[in-house]
Design a protein around this motif. Structure first.
Motif, PDB file in Angstrom:
ATOM      1  N   ASP A 135      -1.438  81.284  74.357  1.00  0.00           N
ATOM      2  CA  ASP A 135      -1.262  81.669  73.302  1.00  0.00           C
ATOM      3  C   ASP A 135      -2.611  82.368  72.530  1.00  0.00           C
ATOM      4  O   ASP A 135      -2.740  83.220  71.962  1.00  0.00           O
ATOM      5  CB  ASP A 135      -0.683  80.425  72.491  1.00  0.00           C
ATOM      6  CG  ASP A 135      -0.812  81.727  70.763  1.00  0.00           C
ATOM      7  OD1 ASP A 135      -0.490  82.866  70.175  1.00  0.00           O
ATOM      8  OD2 ASP A 135      -0.695  80.965  69.963  1.00  0.00           O
ATOM      9  N   VAL A 136      -3.840  81.377  72.892  1.00  0.00           N
ATOM     10  CA  VAL A 136      -5.674  81.948  73.137  1.00  0.00           C
ATOM     11  C   VAL A 136      -5.512  83.124  73.774  1.00  0.00           C
ATOM     12  O   VAL A 136      -6.674  83.658  73.772  1.00  0.00           O
ATOM     13  CB  VAL A 136      -6.226  80.306  73.527  1.00  0.00           C
ATOM     14  CG1 VAL A 136      -7.648  81.181  73.852  1.00  0.00           C
ATOM     15  CG2 VAL A 136      -5.981  79.219  72.610  1.00  0.00           C
ATOM     16  N   LEU A 137      -5.484  82.880  75.310  1.00  0.00           N
ATOM     17  CA  LEU A 137      -5.531  83.973  75.597  1.00  0.00           C
ATOM     18  C   LEU A 137      -4.743  85.597  75.485  1.00  0.00           C
ATOM     19  O   LEU A 137      -5.429  86.398  75.390  1.00  0.00           O
ATOM     20  CB  LEU A 137      -4.924  84.515  77.452  1.00  0.00           C
ATOM     21  CG  LEU A 137      -5.985  82.999  78.370  1.00  0.00           C
ATOM     22  CD1 LEU A 137      -4.834  82.627  79.875  1.00  0.00           C
ATOM     23  CD2 LEU A 137      -6.950  83.249  78.315  1.00  0.00           C
ATOM     24  N   VAL A 138      -4.101  85.451  74.674  1.00  0.00           N
ATOM     25  CA  VAL A 138      -3.282  86.597  74.441  1.00  0.00           C
ATOM     26  C   VAL A 138      -3.721  86.650  73.089  1.00  0.00           C
ATOM     27  O   VAL A 138      -4.041  88.435  72.957  1.00  0.00           O
ATOM     28  CB  VAL A 138      -1.726  86.077  73.642  1.00  0.00           C
ATOM     29  CG1 VAL A 138      -1.075  87.553  72.918  1.00  0.00           C
ATOM     30  CG2 VAL A 138      -0.630  86.390  74.864  1.00  0.00           C
ATOM     31  N   GLN A 139      -4.263  85.650  71.887  1.00  0.00           N
ATOM     32  CA  GLN A 139      -4.785  86.265  71.069  1.00  0.00           C
ATOM     33  C   GLN A 139      -6.473  86.927  71.384  1.00  0.00           C
ATOM     34  O   GLN A 139      -6.609  87.927  70.479  1.00  0.00           O
ATOM     35  CB  GLN A 139      -4.762  84.578  69.912  1.00  0.00           C
ATOM     36  CG  GLN A 139      -4.291  84.311  69.731  1.00  0.00           C
ATOM     37  CD  GLN A 139      -3.382  85.201  68.809  1.00  0.00           C
ATOM     38  OE1 GLN A 139      -3.940  85.745  66.951  1.00  0.00           O
ATOM     39  NE2 GLN A 139      -2.117  84.976  68.448  1.00  0.00           N
ATOM     40  N   LEU A 140      -7.263  86.259  71.991  1.00  0.00           N
ATOM     41  CA  LEU A 140      -8.063  87.203  72.575  1.00  0.00           C
ATOM     42  C   LEU A 140      -8.656  88.398  73.421  1.00  0.00           C
ATOM     43  O   LEU A 140      -9.080  89.335  73.148  1.00  0.00           O
ATOM     44  CB  LEU A 140      -9.153  86.232  73.467  1.00  0.00           C
ATOM     45  CG  LEU A 140      -9.913  84.734  72.331  1.00  0.00           C
ATOM     46  CD1 LEU A 140     -10.202  84.166  74.320  1.00  0.00           C
ATOM     47  CD2 LEU A 140     -10.418  85.309  71.803  1.00  0.00           C
TER      48      LEU A 140
ATOM     49  N   PRO B 101     -10.192  92.821  68.873  1.00  0.00           N
ATOM     50  CA  PRO B 101     -11.211  93.680  69.193  1.00  0.00           C
ATOM     51  C   PRO B 101     -12.125  93.394  69.706  1.00  0.00           C
ATOM     52  O   PRO B 101     -12.897  91.770  69.603  1.00  0.00           O
ATOM     53  CB  PRO B 101     -11.800  94.716  68.005  1.00  0.00           C
ATOM     54  CG  PRO B 101     -10.329  93.123  66.636  1.00  0.00           C
ATOM     55  CD  PRO B 101     -10.155  92.680  67.340  1.00  0.00           C
ATOM     56  N   GLY B 102     -12.578  93.521  70.951  1.00  0.00           N
ATOM     57  CA  GLY B 102     -13.978  93.449  72.038  1.00  0.00           C
ATOM     58  C   GLY B 102     -12.553  92.301  72.466  1.00  0.00           C
ATOM     59  O   GLY B 102     -13.798  91.376  73.009  1.00  0.00           O
ATOM     60  N   HIS B 103     -12.030  91.756  72.356  1.00  0.00           N
ATOM     61  CA  HIS B 103     -11.476  90.718  73.395  1.00  0.00           C
ATOM     62  C   HIS B 103     -12.202  89.260  72.654  1.00  0.00           C
ATOM     63  O   HIS B 103     -12.141  88.283  73.659  1.00  0.00           O
ATOM     64  CB  HIS B 103     -11.728  91.069  74.822  1.00  0.00           C
ATOM     65  CG  HIS B 103     -10.571  92.184  75.453  1.00  0.00           C
ATOM     66  ND1 HIS B 103      -9.441  92.145  75.027  1.00  0.00           N
ATOM     67  CD2 HIS B 103     -10.426  93.355  75.777  1.00  0.00           C
ATOM     68  CE1 HIS B 103      -9.172  93.152  75.666  1.00  0.00           C
ATOM     69  NE2 HIS B 103     -10.097  93.846  76.284  1.00  0.00           N
ATOM     70  N   ARG B 104     -12.678  89.069  71.230  1.00  0.00           N
ATOM     71  CA  ARG B 104     -13.605  88.485  71.229  1.00  0.00           C
ATOM     72  C   ARG B 104     -13.227  87.890  69.533  1.00  0.00           C
ATOM     73  O   ARG B 104     -12.653  89.219  68.363  1.00  0.00           O
ATOM     74  CB  ARG B 104     -15.122  88.534  70.870  1.00  0.00           C
ATOM     75  CG  ARG B 104     -15.740  87.671  69.888  1.00  0.00           C
ATOM     76  CD  ARG B 104     -17.515  88.392  70.561  1.00  0.00           C
ATOM     77  NE  ARG B 104     -17.465  88.936  71.588  1.00  0.00           N
ATOM     78  CZ  ARG B 104     -18.573  89.571  72.183  1.00  0.00           C
ATOM     79  NH1 ARG B 104     -19.919  89.511  71.201  1.00  0.00           N
ATOM     80  NH2 ARG B 104     -19.054  89.143  73.176  1.00  0.00           N
ATOM     81  N   LEU B 105     -13.403  86.684  69.416  1.00  0.00           N
ATOM     82  CA  LEU B 105     -13.218  86.194  68.197  1.00  0.00           C
ATOM     83  C   LEU B 105     -13.667  85.020  67.732  1.00  0.00           C
ATOM     84  O   LEU B 105     -14.499  84.469  69.198  1.00  0.00           O
ATOM     85  CB  LEU B 105     -11.603  85.249  68.187  1.00  0.00           C
ATOM     86  CG  LEU B 105     -10.168  86.614  67.800  1.00  0.00           C
ATOM     87  CD1 LEU B 105      -8.949  86.011  68.254  1.00  0.00           C
ATOM     88  CD2 LEU B 105     -10.175  87.168  66.603  1.00  0.00           C
TER      89      LEU B 105
ATOM     90  N   SER C  54     -18.451  82.516  68.928  1.00  0.00           N
ATOM     91  CA  SER C  54     -17.034  83.440  69.309  1.00  0.00           C
ATOM     92  C   SER C  54     -16.758  82.592  70.667  1.00  0.00           C
ATOM     93  O   SER C  54     -17.733  82.289  71.524  1.00  0.00           O
ATOM     94  CB  SER C  54     -17.404  84.502  68.919  1.00  0.00           C
ATOM     95  OG  SER C  54     -18.017  85.536  70.529  1.00  0.00           O
ATOM     96  N   ALA C  55     -15.561  82.971  70.997  1.00  0.00           N
ATOM     97  CA  ALA C  55     -14.617  83.170  71.985  1.00  0.00           C
ATOM     98  C   ALA C  55     -14.474  84.552  72.528  1.00  0.00           C
ATOM     99  O   ALA C  55     -13.599  85.367  71.988  1.00  0.00           O
ATOM    100  CB  ALA C  55     -14.059  82.281  72.205  1.00  0.00           C
ATOM    101  N   GLU C  56     -15.123  84.815  73.666  1.00  0.00           N
ATOM    102  CA  GLU C  56     -14.100  85.967  74.451  1.00  0.00           C
ATOM    103  C   GLU C  56     -13.208  85.713  76.135  1.00  0.00           C
ATOM    104  O   GLU C  56     -13.532  84.665  76.519  1.00  0.00           O
ATOM    105  CB  GLU C  56     -15.684  86.610  74.979  1.00  0.00           C
ATOM    106  CG  GLU C  56     -15.097  87.835  75.038  1.00  0.00           C
ATOM    107  CD  GLU C  56     -16.395  88.322  75.456  1.00  0.00           C
ATOM    108  OE1 GLU C  56     -16.756  90.211  76.027  1.00  0.00           O
ATOM    109  OE2 GLU C  56     -17.937  88.680  75.049  1.00  0.00           O
ATOM    110  N   LEU C  57     -12.627  86.534  76.293  1.00  0.00           N
ATOM    111  CA  LEU C  57     -11.615  87.028  76.956  1.00  0.00           C
ATOM    112  C   LEU C  57     -12.061  87.357  78.397  1.00  0.00           C
ATOM    113  O   LEU C  57     -13.373  88.446  78.113  1.00  0.00           O
ATOM    114  CB  LEU C  57     -10.485  87.809  76.713  1.00  0.00           C
ATOM    115  CG  LEU C  57      -9.433  87.506  78.309  1.00  0.00           C
ATOM    116  CD1 LEU C  57      -8.600  86.150  77.730  1.00  0.00           C
ATOM    117  CD2 LEU C  57      -8.208  89.017  77.879  1.00  0.00           C
ATOM    118  N   THR C  58     -12.458  86.445  79.640  1.00  0.00           N
ATOM    119  CA  THR C  58     -12.940  87.304  80.941  1.00  0.00           C
ATOM    120  C   THR C  58     -12.373  88.032  81.926  1.00  0.00           C
ATOM    121  O   THR C  58     -11.060  88.308  80.888  1.00  0.00           O
ATOM    122  CB  THR C  58     -13.773  86.426  81.028  1.00  0.00           C
ATOM    123  OG1 THR C  58     -12.671  85.688  81.865  1.00  0.00           O
ATOM    124  CG2 THR C  58     -14.720  85.477  81.193  1.00  0.00           C
ATOM    125  N   VAL C  59     -12.524  88.791  82.322  1.00  0.00           N
ATOM    126  CA  VAL C  59     -12.402  89.720  83.238  1.00  0.00           C
ATOM    127  C   VAL C  59     -10.848  88.930  83.765  1.00  0.00           C
ATOM    128  O   VAL C  59      -9.787  88.695  83.807  1.00  0.00           O
ATOM    129  CB  VAL C  59     -12.384  90.447  84.103  1.00  0.00           C
ATOM    130  CG1 VAL C  59     -11.731  90.852  85.086  1.00  0.00           C
ATOM    131  CG2 VAL C  59     -13.411  91.490  84.168  1.00  0.00           C
TER     132      VAL C  59
END
Length: 157
Positions: free
Chosen positions: A55-60, A64-68, A110-115
């Motif tokens: 769920d965290v990965l989905v939300q990120l 926008p910008g893969h960051r919350l 903030s948390a951001e999704l990595t590649v």
């Protein structure tokens, strides 16, 4: 002080739910719990990923910008701030997310999704989407799905 009475279909209010209302409530809880547990087990077994981490990965991925901000992420995944912090700690150690200070807020993080996180999500989504189909969508016809969506929208605060 007594709890406010629930509205009835006729506009009257009762202090307690009727047996039919309680039966519907319990059925809803059992269905949600059973489906959630099945989806959790499948993700854990096949992907070694918890449903909360997914769920965290989905939300990120959808942000926008893969960051919350961490507070926004906690609200989105329905975890406490401390719970989301511990989960993001684990995801960060796995290189699936990174954390950084919010530029215009000295205290914000903030948390951001990595590649790697995006790729992990993409692979895990195959398992999760199959589970949604098997445990939920295939058990309902189009009319059921439409009614459930309508009802669910009424229940969202």
């Amino acid at each position: 002080m007594a709890a406010p009475a629930a509205p009835t279909g006729s506009g009257r209010r009762r202090a307690v739910p009727t047996p039919a209302e309680l039966a519907s409530w319990r059925s809803f809880l059992r269905a949600h719990s059973g489906i959630t547990k099945a989806l959790e087990v499948e993700l854990e077994v096949e992907q070694r990923l918890s449903l909360a981490a997914y769920d965290v990965l989905v939300q990120l991925s959808e942000a926008p910008g893969h960051r919350l901000r961490m507070t926004e992420l906690a609200d989105a995944v329905l975890l406490s701030r401390s719970g989301v912090t511990r989960l993001v700690d684990r995801l960060e150690r796995a290189a699936l997310v990174t954390r950084s200070k919010v530029a215009d807020d000295g205290r914000g993080v903030s948390a951001e999704l990595t590649v790697a996180g995006y790729e992990r999500l993409r692979v895990a989504a195959v398992t999760h989407m199959r589970g949604i189909r098997e445990h939920f969508a295939d058990r309902l016809d189009d009319a059921d799905l439409t009614a459930l969506e309508r009802i669910s929208r009424k229940l969202v605060p």
